[in-house]
Scaffold this motif. Structure first.
Motif, mmCIF file in Angstrom:
data_model
loop_
_atom_site.group_PDB
_atom_site.id
_atom_site.type_symbol
_atom_site.label_atom_id
_atom_site.label_comp_id
_atom_site.label_asym_id
_atom_site.label_seq_id
_atom_site.Cartn_x
_atom_site.Cartn_y
_atom_site.Cartn_z
ATOM 1 N N ASP A 119 -53.807 85.134 58.271
ATOM 2 C CA ASP A 119 -53.542 83.780 57.791
ATOM 3 C C ASP A 119 -52.034 83.632 57.652
ATOM 4 O O ASP A 119 -51.438 84.203 56.728
ATOM 5 N N ASP A 121 -48.719 81.116 57.344
ATOM 6 C CA ASP A 121 -48.286 79.787 56.924
ATOM 7 C C ASP A 121 -46.785 79.651 57.188
ATOM 8 O O ASP A 121 -45.969 80.355 56.580
ATOM 9 N N THR A 148 -55.604 82.412 61.885
ATOM 10 C CA THR A 148 -55.231 81.044 61.570
ATOM 11 C C THR A 148 -53.721 80.973 61.351
ATOM 12 O O THR A 148 -53.168 81.725 60.543
ATOM 13 N N VAL A 150 -50.850 78.109 60.381
ATOM 14 C CA VAL A 150 -50.664 76.754 59.877
ATOM 15 C C VAL A 150 -49.192 76.370 60.029
ATOM 16 O O VAL A 150 -48.299 77.049 59.506
ATOM 17 N N ASP A 152 -46.649 74.074 58.793
ATOM 18 C CA ASP A 152 -46.419 73.184 57.656
ATOM 19 C C ASP A 152 -45.054 72.507 57.708
ATOM 20 O O ASP A 152 -44.777 71.615 56.901
ATOM 21 N N GLY A 177 -57.217 79.856 65.281
ATOM 22 C CA GLY A 177 -56.920 78.470 64.964
ATOM 23 C C GLY A 177 -55.438 78.193 64.858
ATOM 24 O O GLY A 177 -54.656 79.038 64.421
ATOM 25 N N ASP A 179 -53.317 75.065 63.166
ATOM 26 C CA ASP A 179 -53.399 73.849 62.356
ATOM 27 C C ASP A 179 -52.001 73.263 62.221
ATOM 28 O O ASP A 179 -51.107 73.899 61.648
ATOM 29 N N CYS A 181 -49.933 70.428 60.538
ATOM 30 C CA CYS A 181 -50.053 69.512 59.411
ATOM 31 C C CYS A 181 -49.234 68.237 59.636
ATOM 32 O O CYS A 181 -48.310 68.212 60.459
ATOM 33 N N ARG A 209 -59.105 77.204 68.897
ATOM 34 C CA ARG A 209 -59.241 75.843 68.367
ATOM 35 C C ARG A 209 -57.885 75.301 67.911
ATOM 36 O O ARG A 209 -56.997 76.049 67.510
ATOM 37 N N GLU A 211 -56.111 71.924 65.645
ATOM 38 C CA GLU A 211 -56.217 70.727 64.817
ATOM 39 C C GLU A 211 -54.809 70.175 64.648
ATOM 40 O O GLU A 211 -53.965 70.799 64.001
#
Length: 280
Positions: A119, A121, A148, A150, A152, A177, A179, A181, A209, A211
């Protein structure tokens, strides 16, 4: 284990953390933690090896927490090679500051069920995360990758490159993933998962995936599943190479894309020896 690299410090030698699981009749599970903090402008290489001994059933769980301050750099190598009687769960959580750089290289090859979860970030503008991994399954192993990343902040870059080699009745899992934001404009993210099935009983479950909740981004992902190339095998056989050696050479070429990217020579040598082939 707590590793703290001072601001501006550049470590010349890698730090090696070895986690040994020894299940027994009284206690057959273990949980441990690794904390890595690299201060502003600092740099380090940390290798984590997860191994075990004995033939008893057991389980282990390791959580690694990484914090990279502004302009910090970390190369993180994780090797999971526990005995087939054991179960292993690993989670790596990362928080990156502005213009920091993370390179992770993971090798998921042991345990009856081995999970590696990342994970990451990216909270500071201009941060870079480059994650690559190899999972190599035999017998009835289940090797599970959960990734994942992210985004940000603005202008961050991430790469996910994972390869699976699966033989026997083994199963590989890749769930990756990205992501993005709101407000994370300028994101540049790529993700790929390529898999090689060496047996008609082996299988892989892959799910890349995306997003995306921001504008002005460049993102792409993809996955492939295949077998050894018959044409390439024929080519090697036609030049006097026997079938086993030809097969080994093709597997090497597929796996070495990840192995060659590890900067620590001792780790490269260990991985290639573990996978049963010579390294050029």
């Amino acid at each position: 284990v707590v590793i703290e690299v001072a601001a501006g410090a550049a470590l010349d030698e890698p730090i090696h953390v070895i986690d040994v699981t020894v299940p027994g009749a009284a206690i057959n599970t273990s949980c441990s933690n690794v904390v890595i903090h690299v201060g502003a402008g600092g740099s380090a290489t940390v290798v984590e090896s997860r191994i075990g001994v004995g033939g008893a059933f057991g389980g282990s769980s390791v959580h690694t927490s990484v914090v990279l301050a502004e302009d910090a750099r970390l190369e993180h190598v994780l090797v999971q090679d526990l005995p087939a009687e054991q179960i292993h769960l690993a989670r790596v959580t990362v928080r990156q500051g502005a213009n920091s750089t993370l390179h992770t290289r993971s090798f998921n090859v042991g345990a009856s069920y081995g999970r590696l979860a990342y994970d990451v970030d990216l909270v500071g503008a201009g941060a870079v995360a480059d994650l690559s991994g190899l999972f190599f399954g035999v017998g009835e192993q289940i090797l599970d990758q959960q990734i994942t990343v992210v985004h940000d902040a603005q202008d961050c870059t991430s790469r996910q490159t994972f390869r699976g080699v699966l033989d026997g009745a083994s199963t590989g899992v890749f769930n990756g993933g990205i992501d993005v934001c709101p407000g994370a404009d300028g994101t540049d993210a790529e993700q790929s998962n390529d898999n090689l099935l060496l047996s008609n009983r082996a299988e892989v479950n892959t799910q890349p995936r995306l997003e995306i909740l921001a504008d002005e981004v460049a993102c792409k992902h993809g996955a492939t599943v295949g077998q050894l190339d018959d044409t390439a095998l024929y080519y090697l056989r036609s030049r006097g190479i026997n079938a086993d050696e030809a097969r080994r050479l093709l597997i090497n070429g597929f796996a070495d894309t990840i192995v060659d990217d590890v900067s620590v020579e001792a780790v490269r040598d260990w991985i290639t020896h573990r996978l049963g082939h010579d390294h050029d």
